[in-house]
Design a protein around this motif. Structure first.
Motif, PDB file in Angstrom:
ATOM      1  N   ASP A  60       0.861  -1.169   0.000  1.00 49.57           N
ATOM      2  CA  ASP A  60       0.000   0.000   0.000  1.00 49.57           C
ATOM      3  C   ASP A  60       0.900   1.222   0.000  1.00 49.57           C
ATOM      4  O   ASP A  60       1.275   1.735   1.036  1.00 49.57           O
ATOM      5  CB  ASP A  60      -0.890  -0.028   1.251  1.00 49.57           C
ATOM      6  N   ASN A 100       0.975   1.922  -6.700  1.00 45.11           N
ATOM      7  CA  ASN A 100      -0.119   1.027  -6.383  1.00 45.11           C
ATOM      8  C   ASN A 100      -0.636   0.322  -7.625  1.00 45.11           C
ATOM      9  O   ASN A 100      -1.793   0.463  -7.992  1.00 45.11           O
ATOM     10  CB  ASN A 100      -1.248   1.821  -5.723  1.00 45.11           C
ATOM     11  N   THR A 118      -1.044   9.025  -9.292  1.00 43.31           N
ATOM     12  CA  THR A 118      -0.795   7.958 -10.247  1.00 43.31           C
ATOM     13  C   THR A 118      -2.015   7.803 -11.141  1.00 43.31           C
ATOM     14  O   THR A 118      -3.146   7.940 -10.664  1.00 43.31           O
ATOM     15  CB  THR A 118      -0.545   6.619  -9.512  1.00 43.31           C
ATOM     16  N   LEU A 173      -3.583   4.915 -13.885  1.00 36.27           N
ATOM     17  CA  LEU A 173      -3.454   3.567 -14.416  1.00 36.27           C
ATOM     18  C   LEU A 173      -4.489   3.370 -15.514  1.00 36.27           C
ATOM     19  O   LEU A 173      -5.616   3.871 -15.411  1.00 36.27           O
ATOM     20  CB  LEU A 173      -3.669   2.517 -13.312  1.00 36.27           C
ATOM     21  N   GLN A 230      -5.022   7.214  -8.653  1.00 38.14           N
ATOM     22  CA  GLN A 230      -4.724   6.877  -7.265  1.00 38.14           C
ATOM     23  C   GLN A 230      -4.809   8.131  -6.423  1.00 38.14           C
ATOM     24  O   GLN A 230      -4.124   9.116  -6.686  1.00 38.14           O
ATOM     25  CB  GLN A 230      -3.329   6.281  -7.129  1.00 38.14           C
ATOM     26  N   ASN A 284      -5.034   8.487  -0.392  1.00 37.45           N
ATOM     27  CA  ASN A 284      -5.058   7.333   0.517  1.00 37.45           C
ATOM     28  C   ASN A 284      -4.728   6.026  -0.212  1.00 37.45           C
ATOM     29  O   ASN A 284      -4.977   4.950   0.314  1.00 37.45           O
ATOM     30  CB  ASN A 284      -6.407   7.218   1.216  1.00 37.45           C
ATOM     31  N   TYR A 285      -4.153   6.159  -1.419  1.00 35.24           N
ATOM     32  CA  TYR A 285      -3.661   5.032  -2.223  1.00 35.24           C
ATOM     33  C   TYR A 285      -4.777   4.176  -2.823  1.00 35.24           C
ATOM     34  O   TYR A 285      -4.493   3.211  -3.502  1.00 35.24           O
ATOM     35  CB  TYR A 285      -2.712   4.131  -1.426  1.00 35.24           C
ATOM     36  N   GLN A 286      -6.046   4.542  -2.613  1.00 35.81           N
ATOM     37  CA  GLN A 286      -7.116   3.794  -3.252  1.00 35.81           C
ATOM     38  C   GLN A 286      -7.315   4.313  -4.665  1.00 35.81           C
ATOM     39  O   GLN A 286      -6.975   5.449  -4.993  1.00 35.81           O
ATOM     40  CB  GLN A 286      -8.398   3.908  -2.434  1.00 35.81           C
ATOM     41  N   LEU A 287      -7.860   3.450  -5.507  1.00 35.24           N
ATOM     42  CA  LEU A 287      -8.085   3.810  -6.897  1.00 35.24           C
ATOM     43  C   LEU A 287      -9.499   4.345  -7.091  1.00 35.24           C
ATOM     44  O   LEU A 287     -10.468   3.771  -6.588  1.00 35.24           O
ATOM     45  CB  LEU A 287      -7.868   2.597  -7.805  1.00 35.24           C
ATOM     46  N   TRP A 342     -12.125   4.997 -10.127  1.00 38.91           N
ATOM     47  CA  TRP A 342     -12.255   4.438 -11.469  1.00 38.91           C
ATOM     48  C   TRP A 342     -13.159   5.276 -12.359  1.00 38.91           C
ATOM     49  O   TRP A 342     -14.173   5.827 -11.891  1.00 38.91           O
ATOM     50  CB  TRP A 342     -12.843   3.024 -11.387  1.00 38.91           C
ATOM     51  N   GLY A 343     -12.801   5.345 -13.637  1.00 39.18           N
ATOM     52  CA  GLY A 343     -13.707   5.871 -14.631  1.00 39.18           C
ATOM     53  C   GLY A 343     -14.764   4.825 -14.960  1.00 39.18           C
ATOM     54  O   GLY A 343     -14.669   3.672 -14.531  1.00 39.18           O
TER      55      GLY A 343
END
Lengths: 115, 110
Positions: free
Chosen positions: A98, A102, B31, B33, B92, B95-98, B100-101
């Motif tokens: 984490d 990521n 980030t 992705l 990202q 809080n490092y969660q993704l 999403w589109g």
């Protein structure tokens, strides 16, 4: 090539029954995620584990859903009782840690149909 | 809360054409992705972007992390039949969660 494993791939159940899904993340990945994806939408995070600890389960319907990762490796997601609205694809993903990098890698998913 | 706007929702193209899709956000991301999902399968990571302005290629795919850190685009050159599928962007958050589109569905006209 290392992959995230999930089983079963497909599950058909009747409402009010219990269902369970299993996930084995990529070896060495400390972070594990369970997502639910409704057709035509992006994945929705249900629960996130860091090793054996739950980091975030704010979107998990805790009255019927539970998740565990007892030894910090594989994980199980359970629904009891299943409802018609639970029909969806359930995806498991893992990442190395984490952190700022990521990159989440997904398994093939479990397609759940509740009749 | 944070939201991603991904466009277009779907694209009908001829084989051999170039494809472009993008994602925009009201918030800054660390980030970006890009994933591709085939029917009945899990998303597969195509490209990861970590720095504002970064341009990264993966074969016929090229993606860029916008300078403002609020947007990203994905280009596919010379599309082929196996490019069919749904492409998702994900940003990202702090809080490092993704986040999403909603996905771009790519369809190749016969």
């Amino acid at each position: 090539e290392a992959e995230v494993a999930q089983s079963p791939r497909y599950k058909i159940t009747e409402k009010s029954q219990a269902v369970a899904f299993w996930c084995d993340p990529i070896s060495g990945h400390a972070t594990l995620y369970w997502y639910r994806q409704i057709l035509g939408q992006g994945p929705e995070l249900l629960v996130q584990f860091q090793d054996e600890s739950v980091v975030d389960d704010s979107q998990l319907p805790k009255d019927r859903f539970s998740a565990e990762r007892l030894k910090g490796v594989d994980s199980t997601l359970k629904i009891q009782p299943a409802e018609l609205g639970d029909s969806a694809m359930y995806l498991c993903a893992s990442s190395y840690r984490d952190s700022g990098y990521n990159e989440q890698f997904f398994g093939p998913g479990t397609r759940l149909t509740v009749l | 809360g944070q939201q991603l706007n991904q466009s277009p929702q779907s694209m009908f193209i001829q084989e051999g054409e170039d494809v472009s899709m993008n994602c925009t956000s009201s918030s800054i991301f660390n980030t970006w992705l890009w994933y591709k999902q085939d029917p009945g399968e899990g998303p597969v990571l195509l490209i990861a972007l970590y720095k504002a302005g970064e341009l990264t290629s993966n074969g016929r795919l090229t993606a860029q992390f916008g300078i403002t850190r609020k947007d990203s685009f994905l280009n596919i050159s010379a599309s082929i039949p196996s490019d069919v599928g749904i492409y998702f962007c994900a940003g990202q958050s702090f809080n490092y969660q993704l986040i999403w589109g909603a996905g771009t569905k790519l369809i190749i006209k016969p």
